[in-house]
Design a protein around this motif. Sequence first.
Motif, mmCIF file in Angstrom:
data_model
loop_
_atom_site.group_PDB
_atom_site.id
_atom_site.type_symbol
_atom_site.label_atom_id
_atom_site.label_comp_id
_atom_site.label_asym_id
_atom_site.label_seq_id
_atom_site.Cartn_x
_atom_site.Cartn_y
_atom_site.Cartn_z
ATOM 1 N N SER A 175 0.883 -1.163 0.000
ATOM 2 C CA SER A 175 0.000 0.000 0.000
ATOM 3 C C SER A 175 0.920 1.212 0.000
ATOM 4 C CB SER A 175 -0.892 -0.003 1.249
ATOM 5 O OG SER A 175 -1.630 1.198 1.348
ATOM 6 N N VAL A 176 0.715 2.134 -0.933
ATOM 7 C CA VAL A 176 1.621 3.274 -1.091
ATOM 8 C C VAL A 176 0.865 4.582 -0.856
ATOM 9 C CG1 VAL A 176 3.302 4.399 -2.594
ATOM 10 C CG2 VAL A 176 2.859 1.943 -2.864
ATOM 11 N N TYR A 177 1.467 5.480 -0.073
ATOM 12 C CA TYR A 177 0.871 6.791 0.215
ATOM 13 C C TYR A 177 1.920 7.887 0.064
ATOM 14 C CZ TYR A 177 3.271 6.699 4.744
ATOM 15 O OH TYR A 177 4.249 6.664 5.728
ATOM 16 N N THR A 178 1.586 9.126 -0.004
ATOM 17 C CA THR A 178 0.353 9.702 -0.520
ATOM 18 C C THR A 178 0.709 10.195 -1.919
ATOM 19 O OG1 THR A 178 -0.278 10.410 1.714
ATOM 20 C CG2 THR A 178 -1.406 11.463 -0.166
ATOM 21 N N VAL A 179 0.134 9.557 -2.937
ATOM 22 C CA VAL A 179 0.574 9.725 -4.328
ATOM 23 C C VAL A 179 -0.420 10.611 -5.065
ATOM 24 C CG1 VAL A 179 1.352 8.533 -6.394
ATOM 25 C CG2 VAL A 179 1.490 7.373 -4.170
ATOM 26 N N ASP A 180 -0.049 11.877 -5.247
ATOM 27 C CA ASP A 180 -0.977 12.842 -5.834
ATOM 28 C C ASP A 180 -0.666 13.204 -7.285
ATOM 29 O OD1 ASP A 180 -2.216 12.885 -3.373
ATOM 30 O OD2 ASP A 180 -1.200 14.709 -2.702
ATOM 31 N N ASP A 181 0.580 13.045 -7.696
ATOM 32 C CA ASP A 181 0.970 13.380 -9.062
ATOM 33 C C ASP A 181 0.444 12.324 -10.034
ATOM 34 O OD1 ASP A 181 2.885 14.937 -10.974
ATOM 35 O OD2 ASP A 181 3.411 12.815 -11.254
ATOM 36 N N ALA A 182 -0.187 12.765 -11.104
ATOM 37 C CA ALA A 182 -0.818 11.845 -12.051
ATOM 38 C C ALA A 182 0.180 10.890 -12.691
ATOM 39 C CB ALA A 182 -1.563 12.635 -13.123
ATOM 40 N N ALA A 183 1.357 11.404 -13.049
ATOM 41 C CA ALA A 183 2.361 10.543 -13.673
ATOM 42 C C ALA A 183 2.869 9.491 -12.684
ATOM 43 C CB ALA A 183 3.525 11.384 -14.184
ATOM 44 N N GLU A 184 3.041 9.880 -11.426
ATOM 45 C CA GLU A 184 3.463 8.942 -10.396
ATOM 46 C C GLU A 184 2.393 7.888 -10.134
ATOM 47 O OE1 GLU A 184 6.474 8.570 -7.752
ATOM 48 O OE2 GLU A 184 6.713 8.604 -9.933
ATOM 49 N N GLN A 185 1.155 8.308 -10.144
ATOM 50 C CA GLN A 185 0.061 7.356 -9.974
ATOM 51 C C GLN A 185 0.114 6.298 -11.071
ATOM 52 O OE1 GLN A 185 -3.305 9.974 -10.066
ATOM 53 N NE2 GLN A 185 -3.243 10.419 -7.874
ATOM 54 N N ALA A 186 0.280 6.749 -12.301
ATOM 55 C CA ALA A 186 0.321 5.821 -13.432
ATOM 56 C C ALA A 186 1.515 4.875 -13.323
ATOM 57 C CB ALA A 186 0.368 6.599 -14.737
ATOM 58 N N ARG A 187 2.678 5.425 -12.939
ATOM 59 C CA ARG A 187 3.878 4.587 -12.806
ATOM 60 C C ARG A 187 3.670 3.488 -11.770
ATOM 61 N NH1 ARG A 187 8.319 4.037 -9.468
ATOM 62 N NH2 ARG A 187 7.638 5.722 -8.092
ATOM 63 N N LEU A 188 3.168 3.856 -10.612
ATOM 64 C CA LEU A 188 3.012 2.893 -9.528
ATOM 65 C C LEU A 188 1.897 1.889 -9.803
ATOM 66 C CD1 LEU A 188 3.552 5.257 -6.487
ATOM 67 C CD2 LEU A 188 5.126 3.540 -7.371
#
Length: 211
Positions: A175-188
């Motif tokens: 479980s990964v937090y706190t991911v707000d950047d759209a590109a980072e969300q897509a990568r993870l």
Amino acid sequence: MITAHGGALGTGRNTRRYFDNIDKYRADALEIDIWKRNGVLYLSHLPALFSIKNKITLKEALEIVKMAGLKVNCDVKKKGITADVIALAKEVGAQDNIYFTGAVTLEDSKIVDAGEVWLNTFNFKDIGITPENAAEIKKIIDATGNPRFRGINIHKKYATDEFMKAAKEAGLGLSVYTVDDAAEQARLLAFGPDNITTNEPVTAREAYEKL
């Protein structure tokens, strides 16, 4: 899962406005911070110093997420209250809606009989959160003998490509937090973690749908 971080979309942590905007998040779960005072479990990021009369109780929050058909990340802020949270969840029939992060310990594996747990990194401070240690962390969690202990809850700074790959190879839940950047969300999300917690759940949902 995609979990809406407490206060997602600028609604304020542990506030009624946060709960009132559930339909906007497109999330699978909500995150709440839990303390206990005078026998009452209540929501707050920091402990209440004087009174909890204006705080939302955990019972209220559980009833809301149960009705909405969502999960809720019970981020317990103090050791020793996990069993109380489970007991209350069972009382309101929300035991299938809960999962845990926060101050849950490996020792709590003896009492967790509802929900799921992603352990925070303080439980592994002696070995460190590195790609080389992902398999060892998995072994430590498996040694509890409790299948509800799914993996670890990590800050995004640990979630490098190398660590995500190592965790996936080891079968370590993440479980990964706190991911707000759209590109980072897509990568993870491309690595298939169990959960991402974010203040921007709508963009995370959009990224997930593009996979």
